[in-house]
Design a protein around this motif. Structure first.
Motif, short mmCIF file in Angstrom:
data_model
loop_
_atom_site.label_atom_id
_atom_site.label_comp_id
_atom_site.label_asym_id
_atom_site.label_seq_id
_atom_site.Cartn_x
_atom_site.Cartn_y
_atom_site.Cartn_z
N ILE A 4 0.74 -1.62 -0.17
CA ILE A 4 0.12 -0.28 -0.37
C ILE A 4 0.84 1.45 -0.05
O ILE A 4 1.63 1.53 0.49
CB ILE A 4 -0.81 -0.34 0.96
CG1 ILE A 4 -2.01 -0.87 1.14
CG2 ILE A 4 -1.70 1.19 1.18
CD1 ILE A 4 -2.76 -1.57 2.62
N LEU A 6 0.38 5.56 -0.12
CA LEU A 6 -0.39 6.42 0.24
C LEU A 6 0.64 7.86 -0.95
O LEU A 6 1.63 8.17 -0.46
CB LEU A 6 -0.74 7.07 2.04
CG LEU A 6 -1.68 6.24 2.37
CD1 LEU A 6 -1.77 4.84 2.30
CD2 LEU A 6 -1.42 6.92 3.26
N ALA A 110 0.53 1.57 5.68
CA ALA A 110 1.40 1.50 4.81
C ALA A 110 2.87 1.12 4.48
O ALA A 110 3.03 1.12 5.43
CB ALA A 110 0.83 2.79 3.76
#
Length: 158
Positions: A4, A6, A110
């Motif tokens: 992940i 961001l 993340a």
């Protein structure tokens, strides 16, 4: 487990948005965003989807996943997800592109943050999550946008 990332642009005070949009215009940031996310799924909240200009929805060459509690929501070129877990299910990697509520839910999971730091004071109602525990691993030089705003690109990892 899904990788992940961001990605967001942030002004002084952690402002990432105002009244459903970005209170600045930095074309170089938009180009950087496209370069970072192209070819990968992008996950966003419905308000972020709504903030995208219609001509850019869905974001091309990326699977668009929109998180919304509205069970009857649908949009051409987008997959609806009920929550962040549903949004990430089955994805090897994903870039989360907003908004603030989705960032807050996922920053703990993340692997990477891509932040465009903007040298500008603006009023806002959406703020970046805390980067406590993250360290800068890529630091671009300060540059001046053709719109006159100074900016730099920062990459963070744990």
């Amino acid at each position: 487990m899904t990788w992940i990332g961001l990605v967001w642009a942030e002004a002084h005070g952690g402002v990432i948005g105002a009244q459903g949009g970005m209170p600045w215009h930095v074309p170089e940031d938009l180009a950087h965003f496209k370069e970072v996310t192209l070819g990968a799924p992008v996950v966003m909240g419905r308000k972020t989807w709504d903030s995208l200009p219609e001509r850019f929805r869905p974001l091309p060459e990326r699977e668009n996943v929109v998180i919304t509690r509205q069970q009857d929501w649908s949009a051409e070129g987008a997959r609806r997800a009920a929550n962040v877990q549903d949004a990430l299910r089955g994805l090897e990697r994903a870039w989360v592109i907003g908004g603030a509520e989705i960032f807050r839910q996922l920053i703990g999971e993340a692997d990477r943050l891509e932040v465009t730091e903007l040298d500008v004071d603006v009023e806002g109602d959406a703020f970046a999550p805390s980067k406590a525990g993250w360290r800068v691993v890529d630091e671009g030089p300060w540059q001046t946008s053709r719109s006159g705003i100074r900016y730099r690109f920062l990459g963070y990892e744990r």
